[in-house]
Enzyme design. Structure first.
Site, short mmCIF file in Angstrom:
data_model
loop_
_atom_site.label_atom_id
_atom_site.label_comp_id
_atom_site.label_asym_id
_atom_site.label_seq_id
_atom_site.Cartn_x
_atom_site.Cartn_y
_atom_site.Cartn_z
N ASN A 7 0.87 -1.18 0.00
CA ASN A 7 0.00 0.00 0.00
C ASN A 7 0.91 1.23 0.00
O ASN A 7 1.51 1.55 1.02
CB ASN A 7 -0.89 -0.03 1.25
CG ASN A 7 -1.70 1.25 1.41
OD1 ASN A 7 -1.77 2.07 0.49
ND2 ASN A 7 -2.32 1.42 2.57
N TRP A 8 0.97 1.87 -1.15
CA TRP A 8 1.90 3.00 -1.28
C TRP A 8 1.37 4.28 -0.66
O TRP A 8 2.10 5.28 -0.59
CB TRP A 8 2.24 3.23 -2.74
CG TRP A 8 3.06 2.12 -3.35
CD1 TRP A 8 3.51 0.99 -2.73
CD2 TRP A 8 3.55 2.05 -4.69
NE1 TRP A 8 4.24 0.23 -3.60
CE2 TRP A 8 4.28 0.85 -4.82
CE3 TRP A 8 3.43 2.89 -5.80
CZ2 TRP A 8 4.88 0.48 -6.01
CZ3 TRP A 8 4.03 2.52 -7.00
CH2 TRP A 8 4.75 1.32 -7.10
N HIS A 18 -9.35 1.40 5.07
CA HIS A 18 -8.06 1.57 5.75
C HIS A 18 -8.24 2.51 6.94
O HIS A 18 -9.03 3.45 6.87
CB HIS A 18 -7.02 2.12 4.77
CG HIS A 18 -5.63 2.07 5.33
ND1 HIS A 18 -5.16 3.00 6.22
CD2 HIS A 18 -4.63 1.16 5.17
CE1 HIS A 18 -3.92 2.67 6.57
NE2 HIS A 18 -3.58 1.56 5.96
N GLY A 26 3.13 2.57 10.67
CA GLY A 26 4.10 3.65 10.46
C GLY A 26 4.88 4.01 11.70
O GLY A 26 5.54 5.05 11.75
N SER A 59 3.86 -1.86 10.20
CA SER A 59 5.33 -1.93 10.32
C SER A 59 5.90 -3.29 9.93
O SER A 59 6.89 -3.75 10.51
CB SER A 59 5.78 -1.54 11.73
OG SER A 59 5.42 -0.19 12.01
N GLY A 117 3.10 -1.06 4.18
CA GLY A 117 3.14 0.36 3.83
C GLY A 117 4.56 0.79 3.48
O GLY A 117 5.05 0.54 2.39
N GLY A 118 5.24 1.40 4.44
CA GLY A 118 6.57 1.97 4.22
C GLY A 118 7.55 1.04 3.52
O GLY A 118 8.29 1.47 2.62
P1 13P Z 1 3.34 0.61 7.53
O1 13P Z 1 3.80 -0.71 6.96
O2 13P Z 1 4.05 1.78 6.97
O3 13P Z 1 3.27 0.56 9.03
O4 13P Z 1 1.82 0.78 7.03
C1 13P Z 1 0.94 -0.26 7.22
C2 13P Z 1 -0.30 0.04 6.48
O5 13P Z 1 -1.07 0.90 6.87
C3 13P Z 1 -0.58 -0.71 5.25
O6 13P Z 1 -1.87 -0.49 4.80
#
Ligand code: 13P
Length: 254
Positions: A9-10, A99, A177, A216, A237-238
């Site tokens: 998920n960018w 989300h 995050g 994370s 995410g990240g």
């Molecule tokens: P992170 O992997 O950056 O914590 O984000 C998770 C997320 O919200 C994926 O949808």
């Protein structure tokens, strides 16, 4: 029995040109054997969907396209929104709905999430329905109730076959995050609770629906999460923004 799914998920990152580069680089790092083990999805911002679709088709990549949000109506006067048909015609396979950032920052309700999930399925795409508790809810011991409620509301009114073909992502908000992950045991326990909740209402669909963990996820913690019985993949995410890092997450067994 359940195919492993790793979705990036960018969020609000990458122009369409940057997105093309990331997808190309990611594809150089993955082998056919990787796609056999893992279904790989990238969910770029709407503005990059067409570009990424073009790269995927031109280079015959096995990467699947995802979107981060959708409206439930077919069309209409909804400034700034995107209809399911628009995503379908870009060969989008997966759509993230509900989300926590949409829920917490943009006020999405359980009812909207449910309408979105239904609209996604009606257009032949797969919803990734996100659920998860805040830190305060966790401290109060309210995590289970919240997640159970979100699952039942998000999937309400679907028949068992539709539920079986959907995806739920458990993303504890305090882990998104922040670099803090739920322990693999805690993530598995919540995934088990989600499966039980689904079994009570939809029977066998609970054994077929895929449940992802998000929050994370990185190359260092993915293997521990994937070793758990109830976790079928990750929503990343990240760590999905850099092709080397994301490839390491996808190849979690190496
Ligand atoms: P992170 O992997 O950056 O914590 O984000 C998770 C997320 O919200 C994926 O949808």
């Amino acid at each position: 029995m359940r195919r492993v799914l790793v979705a990036g998920n960018w969020k609000m990152h990458k122009t369409h040109l940057e997105a093309i580069q990331v997808v190309q680089k990611l594809s150089y790092r993955l082998d056919p054997a990787d796609y056999e083990r893992v279904e790989v999805v990238v969910a770029p911002p709407f503005t990059a969907l067409r570009s990424v679709q073009t790269v995927i088709e031109a280079d015959h990549l096995l990467i699947r396209l995802g979107a981060q949000n959708v409206h439930w109506k077919d069309e209409g006067a909804f400034t700034g929104e995107i209809a399911p048909r628009m995503l379908q015609s870009l060969s989008v396979s997966y759509v993230i709905v509900g989300h926590s950032e949409r829920r917490e920052i943009f006020g999405e309700t359980d009812e909207w999430v449910n309408r979105k999930a239904k609209a996604v399925l009606a257009h032949g795409m797969v919803p990734i329905v996100c659920v998860g508790e805040t830190e305060a809810e966790r401290d109060e011991g309210a995590s289970e109730d919240k997640v159970r409620r979100q699952v039942l509301a998000g999937l309400a009114g679907l028949d068992p076959e539709a539920v079986a073909g959907s995806v739920v992502a458990y993303e504890p908000i305090w882990a998104i995050g922040t670099g803090r992950t739920a322990s693999a045991d805690d993530a598995d326990a919540m995934a088990a609770l989600i499966r039980e909740t689904i079994a009570d209402r939809w029977g066998d669909a609970a054994e077929r629906i895929r449940i992802l963990y998000g929050g994370s996820v990185n190359p260092g913690n993915i293997a521990g999460l994937m070793a758990k019985r109830n976790i079928d993949g990750g929503l990343v995410g990240g760590a999905s923004l850099d092709p080397d890092t994301f490839a390491s997450v996808i190849r979690y067994w190496m």
